[in-house]
Design a protein around this motif. Structure first.
Motif, PDB file in Angstrom:
ATOM      1  N   ASP A   1      35.142  16.152 -38.657  1.00  0.00           N
ATOM      2  CA  ASP A   1      33.280  16.029 -38.021  1.00  0.00           C
ATOM      3  C   ASP A   1      32.987  17.120 -38.152  1.00  0.00           C
ATOM      4  N   ASP A   2      32.131  17.375 -38.619  1.00  0.00           N
ATOM      5  CA  ASP A   2      31.462  18.299 -39.663  1.00  0.00           C
ATOM      6  C   ASP A   2      31.877  19.698 -40.284  1.00  0.00           C
ATOM      7  N   GLY A   3      32.100  18.786 -41.543  1.00  0.00           N
ATOM      8  CA  GLY A   3      33.040  19.074 -42.405  1.00  0.00           C
ATOM      9  C   GLY A   3      32.833  20.206 -43.203  1.00  0.00           C
ATOM     10  N   GLN A   4      30.849  20.573 -43.170  1.00  0.00           N
ATOM     11  CA  GLN A   4      30.880  21.721 -43.230  1.00  0.00           C
ATOM     12  C   GLN A   4      31.428  23.377 -42.867  1.00  0.00           C
ATOM     13  N   LEU A   5      32.040  22.834 -41.715  1.00  0.00           N
ATOM     14  CA  LEU A   5      32.679  24.329 -41.039  1.00  0.00           C
ATOM     15  C   LEU A   5      33.568  24.450 -41.097  1.00  0.00           C
ATOM     16  N   LEU A   6      34.687  23.848 -42.694  1.00  0.00           N
ATOM     17  CA  LEU A   6      35.648  23.677 -42.605  1.00  0.00           C
ATOM     18  C   LEU A   6      36.213  24.963 -43.654  1.00  0.00           C
ATOM     19  N   ASP A   7      37.567  25.433 -42.723  1.00  0.00           N
ATOM     20  CA  ASP A   7      38.261  26.507 -43.963  1.00  0.00           C
ATOM     21  C   ASP A   7      38.318  25.529 -45.209  1.00  0.00           C
ATOM     22  N   ASP A   8      38.743  26.803 -45.884  1.00  0.00           N
ATOM     23  CA  ASP A   8      39.374  25.910 -47.125  1.00  0.00           C
ATOM     24  C   ASP A   8      40.069  25.674 -47.434  1.00  0.00           C
ATOM     25  N   ALA A   9      41.627  25.356 -46.532  1.00  0.00           N
ATOM     26  CA  ALA A   9      42.515  25.380 -46.873  1.00  0.00           C
ATOM     27  C   ALA A   9      42.852  23.677 -45.850  1.00  0.00           C
ATOM     28  N   SER A  10      41.892  23.518 -44.775  1.00  0.00           N
ATOM     29  CA  SER A  10      41.546  22.450 -44.156  1.00  0.00           C
ATOM     30  C   SER A  10      40.936  21.340 -45.604  1.00  0.00           C
ATOM     31  N   ALA A  11      40.051  22.190 -46.077  1.00  0.00           N
ATOM     32  CA  ALA A  11      39.305  21.409 -47.375  1.00  0.00           C
ATOM     33  C   ALA A  11      40.401  21.136 -47.915  1.00  0.00           C
ATOM     34  N   ALA A  12      41.091  21.811 -48.508  1.00  0.00           N
ATOM     35  CA  ALA A  12      42.151  21.255 -49.654  1.00  0.00           C
ATOM     36  C   ALA A  12      42.714  20.228 -49.284  1.00  0.00           C
ATOM     37  N   LEU A  13      43.409  20.210 -47.736  1.00  0.00           N
ATOM     38  CA  LEU A  13      43.717  18.863 -47.530  1.00  0.00           C
ATOM     39  C   LEU A  13      43.637  17.988 -47.061  1.00  0.00           C
ATOM     40  N   LEU A  14      42.083  17.986 -46.715  1.00  0.00           N
ATOM     41  CA  LEU A  14      41.768  16.673 -46.967  1.00  0.00           C
ATOM     42  C   LEU A  14      41.531  16.068 -48.819  1.00  0.00           C
ATOM     43  N   HIS A  15      41.240  16.839 -49.382  1.00  0.00           N
ATOM     44  CA  HIS A  15      40.550  16.287 -50.684  1.00  0.00           C
ATOM     45  C   HIS A  15      42.332  16.027 -51.107  1.00  0.00           C
ATOM     46  N   GLN A  16      42.947  16.700 -50.700  1.00  0.00           N
ATOM     47  CA  GLN A  16      44.760  15.848 -51.753  1.00  0.00           C
ATOM     48  C   GLN A  16      44.643  14.892 -50.515  1.00  0.00           C
ATOM     49  N   LEU A  17      45.368  14.956 -49.847  1.00  0.00           N
ATOM     50  CA  LEU A  17      45.571  13.439 -48.679  1.00  0.00           C
ATOM     51  C   LEU A  17      44.429  12.006 -49.501  1.00  0.00           C
ATOM     52  N   VAL A  18      42.984  13.104 -49.418  1.00  0.00           N
ATOM     53  CA  VAL A  18      42.218  11.543 -49.596  1.00  0.00           C
ATOM     54  C   VAL A  18      42.251  10.526 -51.528  1.00  0.00           C
ATOM     55  N   ALA A  19      42.954  11.921 -52.551  1.00  0.00           N
ATOM     56  CA  ALA A  19      43.177  12.222 -54.229  1.00  0.00           C
ATOM     57  C   ALA A  19      44.442  11.416 -54.151  1.00  0.00           C
ATOM     58  N   ALA A  20      45.268  11.776 -52.919  1.00  0.00           N
ATOM     59  CA  ALA A  20      46.846  10.617 -53.204  1.00  0.00           C
ATOM     60  C   ALA A  20      46.725   9.590 -52.629  1.00  0.00           C
ATOM     61  N   ARG A  21      45.274   9.380 -52.316  1.00  0.00           N
ATOM     62  CA  ARG A  21      45.324   8.115 -51.444  1.00  0.00           C
ATOM     63  C   ARG A  21      46.024   7.487 -50.390  1.00  0.00           C
ATOM     64  N   GLU A  22      46.863   8.525 -49.055  1.00  0.00           N
ATOM     65  CA  GLU A  22      47.317   8.828 -48.244  1.00  0.00           C
ATOM     66  C   GLU A  22      46.360   8.506 -47.398  1.00  0.00           C
ATOM     67  N   ALA A  23      45.199   8.845 -46.854  1.00  0.00           N
ATOM     68  CA  ALA A  23      44.218   8.927 -46.267  1.00  0.00           C
ATOM     69  C   ALA A  23      43.128   8.312 -46.509  1.00  0.00           C
ATOM     70  N   PHE A  24      41.908   7.573 -45.297  1.00  0.00           N
ATOM     71  CA  PHE A  24      40.529   6.978 -45.572  1.00  0.00           C
ATOM     72  C   PHE A  24      39.837   8.419 -44.641  1.00  0.00           C
ATOM     73  N   ALA A  25      39.290   8.464 -45.484  1.00  0.00           N
ATOM     74  CA  ALA A  25      38.603   9.986 -44.639  1.00  0.00           C
ATOM     75  C   ALA A  25      37.690   9.310 -44.397  1.00  0.00           C
ATOM     76  N   VAL A  26      36.765   9.784 -42.961  1.00  0.00           N
ATOM     77  CA  VAL A  26      35.237   9.581 -42.137  1.00  0.00           C
ATOM     78  C   VAL A  26      35.158  10.622 -42.181  1.00  0.00           C
ATOM     79  N   VAL A  27      34.267  11.125 -43.421  1.00  0.00           N
ATOM     80  CA  VAL A  27      33.834  12.730 -43.313  1.00  0.00           C
ATOM     81  C   VAL A  27      31.942  12.956 -42.666  1.00  0.00           C
ATOM     82  N   THR A  28      31.806  13.885 -42.186  1.00  0.00           N
ATOM     83  CA  THR A  28      30.418  13.997 -41.634  1.00  0.00           C
ATOM     84  C   THR A  28      30.031  14.875 -42.152  1.00  0.00           C
ATOM     85  N   VAL A  29      29.498  16.041 -42.666  1.00  0.00           N
ATOM     86  CA  VAL A  29      28.685  16.446 -43.296  1.00  0.00           C
ATOM     87  C   VAL A  29      27.329  16.977 -43.111  1.00  0.00           C
ATOM     88  N   ARG A  30      26.682  18.147 -42.451  1.00  0.00           N
ATOM     89  CA  ARG A  30      25.335  18.154 -42.067  1.00  0.00           C
ATOM     90  C   ARG A  30      24.561  18.777 -43.585  1.00  0.00           C
TER      91      ARG A  30
END
Length: 858
Positions: free
Chosen positions: A95-124
């Motif tokens: 929730d509120d993905g625009q507030l993610l720190d860079d490391a958290s955003a990188a972790l999210l990107h990598q989880l999705v890119a590796a198909r280890e997670a289905f992401a539902v992200v909200t962005v303002r």
């Protein structure tokens, strides 16, 4: 999307309050009902100052968190999430993905890119988002859903559902004018009206009594909802907002009743992570309103209070060091230079360069010495501010008063000069100067290893090998110091065409790199990447793919965005060699997207070179032209890969129809690699020259190099060139099958197409049709590739859809009766189609058919 696996997730974009969080919540309920492991991450501005702050509630701390590097931090986070999912599919709601720190955003990107997670992200909508988050929809890893405010009739239906009955006309009109369909505005306003008795039900109709101020804003609505809080509750809520997620143990015993009241009011909620109990705001907007209402004096007081509470408990958790440093800094205290320096080092290891710079700069201002200034210089260099870093590090070089300091600053200066400033000679001189003044043998060996690494990256393989090999054989030099020399030797060997030796070297030193993974986290990945490159140059494309994919996966596990970006380029070149032009283009785009804003090593130009080549071979001449234009404006740090830029220019010219210019550029590129002694790269450059239509000048040197360069690719490239010069149809068909066996399908299609042209020139029409059909089959596996290198004219399949279907089934070994049964046709019809296919393809038997079509049914 969750069901069909068509995407790695969905990014819901909209204005504040349109219902993004509610939609994500409904998705999470649906996912939970499907036995998915659902985890929530709620990003906040306060957590955004801490690497992985958004994931703090989900990721346990390491035993010694202060020494944990960025790669280890990200790798541990990934493994922790895998353990929490317990083998079930992970659905990660952010929730509120625009507030993610860079490391958290990188972790999210990598989880999705590796198909280890289905992401539902909200962005303002309208707010800046981290680059790694933007890449989710830019690189088509996730779908992007624009969520708009409700229409007038939709708002009315929502009010009926929420209240259990209709709202009268005037009240409904007032609600519409105030909220304009914003679901959160409406929700908060309805809550406020009911709690204050302004919105009441009578006779089945809901009415608002009194005025609804037209100028009311969301912050006022939220603040109005918080007005009921008593002073003790508000003070605790302020602590929760600034410290979120706040460990309950940091509160005083007398504050716990106020905390309980906040939970009752649904303003705050508890979270549990193993034995840790924490509290957070129920909705991020509540936190924003509270934070916005704090005076500077109150904010500083809250930060000091939290810092003292964490220090009193020993600051045991991983994030405590950084939080303490940030709180002390934000509260206006001069700060402990040692605390700030250690925190800066942790932020730098976590790849949060902005925070690392801020903390290092504060450490310097607080009296920090050499170490703090060196961290600041490294942070500036890593952030791409090479000139500023160079000035700072240059001054620091004069102040070094020990061998260790001299070596450390020399390495930092040299790396910044080489990768950031394109001043290779200066980098080399800096390291040589340090070698002369440093008396410690181990430090001198480390400086030499760094110097030889840069020599190899500058495209000087002979010089690199001359220095590297003695270092590798010197057992008195510690392993960590020799590892950079191993990388230099491996790169020099493979660029010279000695790929067998390069592979053997990387295999021998891989266990060493693994042993030193924690202190030198990047070296193992680079070593494996060198092996993948060696495999690709040798024509061992399947092994290259497996190796490079492993490096990419490892980079994702370790949260190393830079390594993952560079390896995406390596993967792109492998897939391009295999003819999978769309897959390659996607990898290059991913890499370029990540490197455009974070390219401390000058590798963006390499990614753009690959993108240009892939676009040209995919038939996208406009994209090739646009990308090569960007390439011309982009410096290349790794000069050893300069030949790829020349090939990119050649391919862009060819795609634009400038074939003479394309051949001139390719010829110049081959001359560059020959002058450097890069025989392995020369084979590739000369083969590209042959593909672009100048086989006559490329064939002789390729014939010579075929006996000098390791691997099947050099021999196949030489045979391809010879067949093109002689216009030998059978020889070119043989070359096509050799390339196809190695997995180089697009080049195989070109060779078969050239064979068709050769057969056609000699009047062998049946052989020409068979060769053209083989070229068509090979080209079909190349993801729609349309390179400007098909010399036999446009490859067309002369079979009808039904003829091709039946021919493919026959080529796979099915009898006419089996084909008839499968397609619900008569055997006679099948045989008639087969005879027409034989005639069009110039073959006379099923065996010949299998050779032409490759033996694979559609």
């Amino acid at each position: 999307m969750l069901s069909d696996g068509s995407t790695g997730g969905v990014v819901v974009v909209g204005a504040a309050g349109v219902g993004k969080t509610r939609l994500a919540a409904e998705v999470s309920r649906g996912a939970a009902s499907r036995d998915c492991a659902v985890e929530w991450v709620r990003a906040t501005r306060s957590a955004a100052t801490i690497p992985l702050g958004a994931f703090a509630a989900l990721v346990p701390a390491a035993p010694d968190s202060t020494s944990e590097g960025g790669a280890e931090l990200l790798s541990r986070a990934r493994h922790a999430l895998a353990e929490r999912s317990g083998g079930r599919r992970l659905v990660l709601c952010v929730d509120d993905g625009q507030l993610l720190d860079d490391a958290s955003a990188a972790l999210l990107h990598q989880l999705v890119a590796a198909r280890e997670a289905f992401a539902v992200v909200t962005v303002r909508r309208g707010e800046r988002v981290p680059d790694a988050l933007r890449a989710l929809w830019k690189d088509e890893l996730c779908s992007r859903l624009e969520l708009d405010a409700l229409a007038r009739d939709e708002l009315e239906r929502l009010l009926v559902e929420a209240l259990g009955g209709p709202v009268d006309g005037p009240s409904g009109q007032a609600l519409w004018e105030l909220t304009r369909g914003n679901a959160l505005f409406a929700r908060e306003l309805v809550h406020y009206g009911i709690e204050r008795g302004a919105l009441t039900e009578q006779g089945g109709i809901w009415s608002w009594r009194g005025d609804m101020a037209a100028g009311m804003r969301l912050s006022e609505l939220v603040e109005a909802r918080l007005e009921a809080l008593e002073a003790p509750e508000r003070r605790v809520l302020e602590l929760v907002v600034i410290g979120a997620p706040l460990e309950i143990g940091l509160l005083e015993p007398g504050e716990l009743p106020a905390l309980s009241s906040l939970e009752v009011h649904e303003v705050a909620e508890r979270r549990k992570d193993g034995r840790r109990r924490a509290i957070d705001v129920a909705h991020p907007l509540h936190g924003e309103v509270i934070r916005a209402g704090l005076t500077a004096t109150r904010l500083e007081a809250v930060q000091r209070r939290l810092a003292e509470a964490v220090e009193a408990r020993g600051g045991r958790r991983r994030e405590d060091l950084l939080r303490l440093a940030v709180w002390r800094l934000d509260s206006g205290e001069a700060g402990d230079s040692d605390l700030l320096e250690r925190a800066a080092g942790q932020a730098l290891a976590a790849l949060d360069l902005v925070l690392a710079e801020r903390l290092a700069r504060a450490a310097v201002q607080a009296g920090g010495g050499f170490g703090a200034r060196l961290l600041l210089g490294r942070a500036l260099a890593g952030a791409g501010r090479a000139e500023e870093a160079d000035a700072l590090l240059g001054d620091l070089e004069q102040q070094a008063d020990s061998d260790a300091e001299r070596a450390d600053v020399a390495i930092a200066i040299a790396r910044n000069a080489f990768w950031g400033l394109e001043r290779a000679a200066e980098a080399d001189a800096t390291l040589r100067r340090a070698e002369r003044v440093v008396s410690d043998d181990e430090l001198r060996a480390e400086l030499a290893a760094q110097r030889v690494r840069l020599e190899a990256a500058h495209g000087r393989p002979a010089d690199a090998l001359a220095t590297a090999l003695p270092l590798l054989e010197d057992a008195s030099v510690r392993e960590q110091a020799r590892l950079p020399a191993v990388l230099a030797a491996a790169e020099a060997l493979l660029s010279c065409g000695r790929t067998d030796e390069a592979v053997a070297l990387t295999q021998a030193w891989e266990p060493v790199a693994r042993r030193h993974r924690e202190e030198l986290p990047v070296l193992e990945s680079v070593l494996l990447s060198m092996r993948g490159l060696a495999f690709r140059l040798a024509g061992r494309l399947v092994e290259a793919t497996e190796t490079s994919q492993g490096v990419y996966t490892l980079a994702l596990e370790r949260r190393s965005a830079q390594t993952a970006a560079v390896e995406a380029t390596s993967l792109g070149f492998i897939w391009l060699a295999r003819g999978s032009v769309r897959t390659a283009l996607g990898r290059f785009r991913e890499s370029a997207s990540l490197l455009r804003d974070a390219d401390s090593s000058g590798m963006l130009a390499w990614a753009l070179a690959g993108m240009t080549q892939a676009a040209a071979q995919a038939g996208e001449s406009d994209l090739a032209r646009q990308t090569v234009a960007e390439l011309e404006r982009t410096p290349l740090g790794h000069k050893g890969f300069e030949f790829e830029l020349g090939l990119a220019r050649a391919w862009s010219a060819a795609a634009a129809g400038e074939h003479t210019r394309a051949r001139t550029l390719a010829r110049g590129t081959s001359e560059l690699t020959q002058s450097r002694g890069q025989d392995g790269y020369t084979v590739r450059a000369l083969h590209e020259l042959c593909r672009l239509g100048e086989a006559a000048s490329g064939a002789p040197p390729l014939a010579r190099l075929a006996d000098q360069v390791d691997g099947s690719f050099a021999a196949s490239a030489a045979a391809h060139a010879e067949g093109l010069v002689a216009r030998d149809g059978p020889a070119l068909l043989d070359v096509a099958e050799r390339f196809a066996t190695d997995g180089a399908l697009l080049v195989a299609a070109e060779a078969a197409d050239a064979a068709a042209a050769a057969f056609r020139d000699t009047g062998r029409d049946a052989s020409a049709r068979a060769a053209a059909a083989r070229a068509a089959v090979l080209l079909e596996a190349c993801e729609g590739a349309r390179p400007p290198t098909l010399v036999g004219g446009q490859v067309v399949d002369e079979l009808t859809r039904r003829e091709r279907e039946i021919a493919a089934l026959a080529a796979s070994g099915l009898s006419s009766r089996q084909i008839a049964e499968r397609l619900v046709l008569s055997v006679r019809t099948v045989d008639n189609h087969l005879q027409r296919a034989y005639r069009k393809l110039g073959v006379t038997s099923r065996q010949d058919l299998a050779q032409v079509l490759g033996g694979a049914p559609e």
